[in-house]
Design a protein around this motif. Structure first.
Motif, PDB file in Angstrom:
ATOM      1  N   PRO A 105      19.087   8.711  -0.272  1.00  0.00           N
ATOM      2  CA  PRO A 105      20.089   8.376   0.749  1.00  0.00           C
ATOM      3  C   PRO A 105      20.476   6.903   0.687  1.00  0.00           C
ATOM      4  CG  PRO A 105      17.973   8.914   1.770  1.00  0.00           C
ATOM      5  CD  PRO A 105      17.814   9.127   0.305  1.00  0.00           C
ATOM      6  N   ASP A 106      21.768   6.628   0.761  1.00  0.00           N
ATOM      7  CA  ASP A 106      22.215   5.237   0.752  1.00  0.00           C
ATOM      8  C   ASP A 106      22.540   4.795   2.187  1.00  0.00           C
ATOM      9  OD1 ASP A 106      24.578   6.480   1.318  1.00  0.00           O
ATOM     10  OD2 ASP A 106      25.604   5.929  -0.536  1.00  0.00           O
ATOM     11  N   ASP A 156      24.466   7.346   4.306  1.00  0.00           N
ATOM     12  CA  ASP A 156      23.649   8.492   4.741  1.00  0.00           C
ATOM     13  C   ASP A 156      22.707   8.085   5.871  1.00  0.00           C
ATOM     14  OD1 ASP A 156      24.805  10.017   2.718  1.00  0.00           O
ATOM     15  OD2 ASP A 156      23.291   9.400   1.269  1.00  0.00           O
ATOM     16  N   TRP A 175      24.543   7.783   9.077  1.00  0.00           N
ATOM     17  CA  TRP A 175      24.846   9.122   9.623  1.00  0.00           C
ATOM     18  C   TRP A 175      23.625   9.687  10.357  1.00  0.00           C
ATOM     19  CZ3 TRP A 175      23.723  14.063   6.740  1.00  0.00           C
ATOM     20  CH2 TRP A 175      24.204  15.178   7.443  1.00  0.00           C
ATOM     21  N   ILE A 176      22.435   9.562   9.727  1.00  0.00           N
ATOM     22  CA  ILE A 176      21.206  10.083  10.344  1.00  0.00           C
ATOM     23  C   ILE A 176      20.917   9.339  11.653  1.00  0.00           C
ATOM     24  CG2 ILE A 176      18.687  10.280  10.030  1.00  0.00           C
ATOM     25  CD1 ILE A 176      19.406  10.670   6.946  1.00  0.00           C
ATOM     26  N   THR A 219      29.643  13.525  11.905  1.00  0.00           N
ATOM     27  CA  THR A 219      29.456  14.087  10.554  1.00  0.00           C
ATOM     28  C   THR A 219      30.758  14.006   9.769  1.00  0.00           C
ATOM     29  OG1 THR A 219      27.762  15.540  11.445  1.00  0.00           O
ATOM     30  CG2 THR A 219      28.656  16.132   9.296  1.00  0.00           C
ATOM     31  N   TRP A 276      31.081  10.554   8.538  1.00  0.00           N
ATOM     32  CA  TRP A 276      30.198  10.379   7.366  1.00  0.00           C
ATOM     33  C   TRP A 276      30.889  10.913   6.111  1.00  0.00           C
ATOM     34  CZ3 TRP A 276      27.542  14.758   5.038  1.00  0.00           C
ATOM     35  CH2 TRP A 276      26.673  14.401   4.006  1.00  0.00           C
ATOM     36  N   ARG A 299      31.903   8.890   2.780  1.00  0.00           N
ATOM     37  CA  ARG A 299      31.493   9.335   1.436  1.00  0.00           C
ATOM     38  C   ARG A 299      32.733   9.444   0.523  1.00  0.00           C
ATOM     39  NH1 ARG A 299      26.567   8.639   1.024  1.00  0.00           N
ATOM     40  NH2 ARG A 299      27.478   7.848  -0.864  1.00  0.00           N
ATOM     41  N   TRP A 310      35.273  15.428  -0.228  1.00  0.00           N
ATOM     42  CA  TRP A 310      34.765  14.834   1.011  1.00  0.00           C
ATOM     43  C   TRP A 310      35.862  14.753   2.066  1.00  0.00           C
ATOM     44  CZ3 TRP A 310      29.911  14.891   1.984  1.00  0.00           C
ATOM     45  CH2 TRP A 310      28.955  14.711   0.982  1.00  0.00           C
TER      46      TRP A 310
END
Lengths: 87, 192
Positions: A3-4, A7, A10-11, B75, B78, B82, B98
């Motif tokens: 994960p960068d 990511d 987002w988490i 999401t 995100w 991406r 994406w």
């Protein structure tokens, strides 16, 4: 896949969004509950500004302006609710 | 001042240089943030004046559905981020993928929001029910229009999937995400 930064942001955002939903049933005192809700909103906003908008490398003026918008709106909302609760 | 200096001054974006995407989208983003900021300020002031009415209105809202929409929009943001990363890495096909994911989640947000509106209308709540519902429908409706516009912008930039195009579309989409992140607790969860 490792994960960068995107990511991880987002988490963190998902975690903060879920934590936000838990505040009303778990925190009965409006002053504290509202503060928590709006702190979580500010933290989510900060992650979006830095990692989704990708303003980390942008001029400090613009990064500061968008971050200040988030802070001003949530602070105003909290102050108004606090004044009503205390008066 | 030389001719070259004049040409640079006319074509450059000055202090807007260094922002991701087309600088014009940032003019729009700052204008939208100012407008929504004032609108949310009006909501907060109105709630301070009519705390009981706003608490009663808020109690009829479905905060779980709105919470689900927060997860969906985050999401989606995100996926847009991406897409930007893929476009910068010259992976146009991945960037398109994406972007489509971000658009699909945006469409899910719209469907959920319309379902939520239907629930409110069934309960007898409309634009003219009370100042709370006037502001609720205007604020969330104005935001919903931006979600729709964002999907159109993402669809347009996905055609070429150029770095500037994707950055521009994603910047608008992140603004829509940021607005919801701030609106959601203020409208649905903050208690009086």
């Amino acid at each position: 896949m490792i994960p960068d930064r995107i990511d991880i942001a987002w988490i963190v955002l998902l975690g903060l969004a879920l934590a936000t939903l838990l505040v009303p049933p778990l925190v009965a005192r409006p002053l504290l509950g509202n503060a928590l809700l709006l702190i979580f909103a500010a933290l989510k906003g900060r992650r979006i500004v830095l990692d989704f908008f990708d303003l980390r490398a942008a001029p400090a003026l613009w990064r500061g302006l968008v971050s200040a918008w988030v802070l001003i709106v949530v602070l105003f909302a909290w102050l108004a609710s606090a004044i009503v609760a205390l008066v | 001042m030389s001719t070259t200096d004049c040409e640079q001054g006319e074509t450059g974006w000055g202090i807007l240089e260094g922002l991701p995407g087309d600088p014009m989208i940032w003019v729009l983003i700052f204008s939208e943030l100012a407008a929504f900021g004032l609108f949310l300020g009006a909501f907060v002031v109105a709630r301070a004046i009519h705390p009981a009415m706003f608490a009663a209105g808020q109690a009829t809202l479905d905060s779980h559905l709105a919470g689900l929409n927060t997860l969906v929009l985050v999401t989606s943001g995100w996926a847009a981020a991406r897409a930007t990363a893929a476009a910068r890495a010259s992976r146009r096909q991945a960037a398109r993928g994406w972007l489509f994911a971000a658009m699909a989640l945006g469409a899910f947000f719209i469907a959920t929001k319309l379902f939520e509106y239907a629930g409110e209308i069934v309960l007898g709540n409309g634009l003219e029910t009370s100042p709370f519902f006037t502001l609720y429908f205007l604020l969330t409706g104005f935001h919903l229009m931006h979600v729709c516009l964002g999907i159109v912008i993402l669809a347009l930039v996905s055609r070429s999937a150029s770095v500037t195009g994707v950055e521009t579309g994603a910047a608008f989409w992140h603004m829509v995400d940021l607005l919801w992140i701030v609106m959601f607790p203020i409208i649905y969860l903050v208690q009086q």
